[in-house]
Design a protein around this motif. Structure first.
Motif, PDB file in Angstrom:
ATOM      1  N   ARG A  81      30.294 -32.651   0.385  1.00  0.00           N
ATOM      2  CA  ARG A  81      29.280 -32.956  -0.624  1.00  0.00           C
ATOM      3  C   ARG A  81      29.918 -33.662  -1.817  1.00  0.00           C
ATOM      4  N   ILE A  82      29.306 -34.761  -2.255  1.00  0.00           N
ATOM      5  CA  ILE A  82      29.759 -35.439  -3.471  1.00  0.00           C
ATOM      6  C   ILE A  82      29.424 -34.556  -4.662  1.00  0.00           C
ATOM      7  N   VAL A  83      30.431 -34.278  -5.498  1.00  0.00           N
ATOM      8  CA  VAL A  83      30.171 -33.384  -6.618  1.00  0.00           C
ATOM      9  C   VAL A  83      30.710 -33.971  -7.916  1.00  0.00           C
ATOM     10  N   ARG A  84      30.081 -33.564  -9.012  1.00  0.00           N
ATOM     11  CA  ARG A  84      30.618 -33.772 -10.350  1.00  0.00           C
ATOM     12  C   ARG A  84      30.984 -32.380 -10.855  1.00  0.00           C
TER      13      ARG A  84
ATOM     14  N   SER B 193      36.795 -43.483 -10.851  1.00  0.00           N
ATOM     15  CA  SER B 193      37.883 -43.669  -9.890  1.00  0.00           C
ATOM     16  C   SER B 193      38.229 -42.362  -9.177  1.00  0.00           C
ATOM     17  N   LEU B 194      37.582 -41.261  -9.578  1.00  0.00           N
ATOM     18  CA  LEU B 194      37.794 -39.962  -8.926  1.00  0.00           C
ATOM     19  C   LEU B 194      36.657 -39.722  -7.928  1.00  0.00           C
ATOM     20  N   PHE B 195      37.002 -39.602  -6.667  1.00  0.00           N
ATOM     21  CA  PHE B 195      36.016 -39.296  -5.630  1.00  0.00           C
ATOM     22  C   PHE B 195      36.317 -37.887  -5.120  1.00  0.00           C
ATOM     23  N   LEU B 196      35.459 -36.947  -5.501  1.00  0.00           N
ATOM     24  CA  LEU B 196      35.700 -35.535  -5.220  1.00  0.00           C
ATOM     25  C   LEU B 196      34.600 -34.994  -4.309  1.00  0.00           C
ATOM     26  N   PHE B 197      35.014 -34.321  -3.236  1.00  0.00           N
ATOM     27  CA  PHE B 197      34.063 -33.818  -2.252  1.00  0.00           C
ATOM     28  C   PHE B 197      34.353 -32.355  -1.968  1.00  0.00           C
TER      29      PHE B 197
ATOM     30  N   LEU C 276      17.496 -38.949   1.277  1.00  0.00           N
ATOM     31  CA  LEU C 276      17.188 -39.310   2.662  1.00  0.00           C
ATOM     32  C   LEU C 276      18.453 -39.546   3.488  1.00  0.00           C
ATOM     33  N   VAL C 277      19.487 -40.126   2.888  1.00  0.00           N
ATOM     34  CA  VAL C 277      20.748 -40.309   3.613  1.00  0.00           C
ATOM     35  C   VAL C 277      21.380 -38.953   3.909  1.00  0.00           C
TER      36      VAL C 277
ATOM     37  N   ILE D 243      29.483 -41.747  -0.488  1.00  0.00           N
ATOM     38  CA  ILE D 243      29.129 -40.975   0.710  1.00  0.00           C
ATOM     39  C   ILE D 243      29.861 -41.521   1.928  1.00  0.00           C
ATOM     40  N   ALA D 244      30.133 -42.828   1.950  1.00  0.00           N
ATOM     41  CA  ALA D 244      30.898 -43.401   3.051  1.00  0.00           C
ATOM     42  C   ALA D 244      32.325 -42.873   3.046  1.00  0.00           C
ATOM     43  N   LEU D 245      32.875 -42.624   1.851  1.00  0.00           N
ATOM     44  CA  LEU D 245      34.213 -42.033   1.760  1.00  0.00           C
ATOM     45  C   LEU D 245      34.200 -40.576   2.209  1.00  0.00           C
TER      46      LEU D 245
END
Length: 567
Positions: A257-260, A249-253, A31-32, A178-180
């Motif tokens: 889009r937030i991804v793994r 600690s890894l924020f990858l976009f 929804l976000v 998602i805020a990052l």
């Protein structure tokens, strides 16, 4: 074998919901993402009981007409795929048209929406996928979705949900991510009526990072910028002084889009090779922008995994760009130091390349009692590099890693105290207040009683603030708040919170690591003798709790061979 038949529509909806909606976090995510696609500048997320009881998402996006609102409740209805070709060039976060109907199929859903040009909004109430009421809404603009009693009609899925603290920690962790990814959007997260996160719109990524991850991490960050053709990488990475214990600690976009993604994660870790310890993860916030046709985001129902058309090129860009940023940081660190070299100093000639110099001392055999070695007649020679202790016996040179040795001593003391019913602790004269991120705080709350059993008495003060009242005696003078943050990361594993009893060995290892003599700390001969005396009384003193050797011995006859005194 029964004959093939059409499944009832109600069962089809529940199956579809199971693919997309796994837990309350899944509802918030879908929804976000829809709110972001709708052009929202502010998104509020309000949950009760970790989302099990209620989830409400309010945005100020473009809203929907009454006709569009009813369409949104139908499967595979979306405004985000104008043509077949668009499926191979996705430019939005959501696109399947499954989220809202899947959520509605397993909950009591209320949808309120209003486009800015409409004189009034629309309110639709749905129970288990069936519309039960439609009335006008006074909502000013945007969309509000309220979901109550999630999984009320699928008890099998309901019973697999974890505690409300665990479920909320998943939600909070994703909202932080998602805020990052979108610093230009304001985010509010409330849990049981309390505001847990308030992120105001920011013009600078660094400010959003400071807001979400904290000042302590932000001060170690260095900018990253690079490109390969149409691929562009930007963001920030922390230097070698800051690292975490997990890939969280890894924020990858990728395109917001937030991804793994294993390719991206491996590339970042490869950039840090030889710069941080094994099993440590750097702090990094990285934004990769690629042409939409270059990446396939339609490889998983939750859209959390991607596939690149040229993964090797992506890997090269990330590895080389991050490595370059770290090299700049290293050069700055060196240039800020002052070196004084005497003019009379001569450089020693390097070893002849043709010689085969075997400089590998034999490691101390682990099952050989370390006490036997250290209780012989030995003499303390001194300390090298503020890290290694040198001693000699009648026929050997002994090297001791003071960090590893003291870590083992501390670990065995803590372990013995724990086994005997309680770790020695001391009350702080002035209790220490500290703040955590919402996701960290929810995890810590679950373990307050358990941590008290290992000497860490912590009290929840309110909001994101906690009070540290006692610490283990061995941790006097250590950065205990940093230790607590590491423990929080290690206590959460594989999507669940593991009981402390199952993690006690790792917890004591981390406590011992924070209590030990640091590499680079100068010791007097008396302190060295005291440390060696402690080793003589400690089991397994030949290696640190992580398995690294703490003692090496070099026979004098080997040294004589190095200097060609013996053939």
């Amino acid at each position: 074998m029964p004959r093939i038949r059409r499944l009832p529509e109600e069962l089809i909806s529940k199956i579809a919901a199971g693919e997309v909606i796994e837990r309350p976090f899944s509802v918030v995510k879908e929804l976000v993402e829809n709110s972001i696609d709708a052009g929202a500048a502010r998104i509020e997320v309000d949950v009760e009981e970790g989302g099990r009881k209620r989830i409400t998402i309010l945005d100020d996006g473009c809203g929907m007409t009454e006709e569009e609102a009813f369409l949104a409740l139908e499967r595979h209805a979306t405004s985000k795929l104008p043509s077949d070709e668009a499926l191979f060039s996705i430019r939005t976060l959501g696109f399947r048209g499954e989220a809202v109907p899947s959520i509605a199929a397993v909950s009591f859903l209320t949808l309120e929406t209003r486009p800015p040009e409409a004189t009034e909004g629309t309110r639709i109430e749905v129970e288990g996928g069936k519309v039960v009421k439609k009335i006008a809404s006074s909502l000013s603009r945007g969309t509000r979705l309220s979901i109550q009693n999630l999984f009320f009609n699928t008890p099998a899925r309901l019973k697999f949900l974890k505690s409300k603290e665990t479920e909320f920690s998943h939600i909070a962790s994703w909202i932080e991510s998602i805020a990052l990814s979108r610093p230009d959007i304001g985010f509010v997260l409330r849990h049981n009526g309390k505001t847990e996160l308030l992120a105001r719109p920011q013009a600078e990524v660094r400010e959003r990072i400071r807001e979400i991850l904290g000042v302590e991490i932000a001060e170690f960050l260095h900018p990253v910028a690079g490109h390969r053709g149409q691929l562009k990488l930007s963001g920030f990475v922390a230097d070698h002084r800051a690292s975490g214990t997990s890939a969280k600690s890894l924020f990858l976009f990728v395109n917001g889009r937030i991804v793994r993604d294993r390719t991206l994660q491996h590339a970042v870790l490869a950039a840090y090779e030889n710069l941080i310890m094994k099993h440590r993860y750097p702090w990094a916030v990285l934004y990769l922008h690629v042409p939409p046709e270059f990446v396939d985001v339609n490889v998983h129902p939750t859209k959390s995994e991607v596939r690149f058309a040229n993964g090797s090129l992506v890997h090269e860009l990330v590895r080389e760009t991050v490595r370059g940023a770290l090299k700049v940081e290293q050069r700055e660190e060196v240039s800020s130091s002052t070196f004084q070299v005497s003019s009379r100093t001569e450089l020693a000639p390097s070893a002849p390349q043709s010689e085969n110099w075997d400089l590998k001392p034999e490691a101390l055999v682990r099952d050989q009692p370390i006490q036997t070695l250290l209780t012989r007649d030995f003499r303390v020679v001194g300390q090298v590099g503020g890290t290694y202790l040198l001693c000699e016996t009648e026929d050997k040179l002994i090297l001791i890693d003071q960090h590893a040795a003291h870590e083992r001593i501390g670990f065995e003391k803590l372990h013995a105290q724990y086994e005997n019913g309680g770790i020695e602790k001391q009350h702080l004269l002035i209790p220490q207040n500290f703040d955590l991120r919402p996701s960290q705080g929810e995890i810590l709350k679950k373990y307050l009683d358990d941590l008290a059993n290992v000497g860490l008495e912590i009290e929840f003060f309110g909001g994101n603030t906690f009070i540290l009242r006692t610490i283990p005696t061995l941790l006097e003078g250590s950065d205990v708040v940093s230790l607590i943050e590491e423990l929080i990361e290690s206590l959460e594993s594989v999507g669940k919170l593991t009981p402390l009893e199952e993690k006690i060995h790792e917890v004591l290892e981390r406590m011992a690591c924070h209590a030990q003599v640091r590499a680079g700390q100068r010791l007097t001969n008396e302190e060295i003798e005291a440390l060696i005396g402690e080793m003589g009384k400690t089991r397994f003193a030949g290696q640190c709790p992580h398995g690294r050797p703490s003692v090496l011995e070099v026979p004098f006859n080997e040294i004589e061979k190095w200097f060609k005194r013996r053939i």
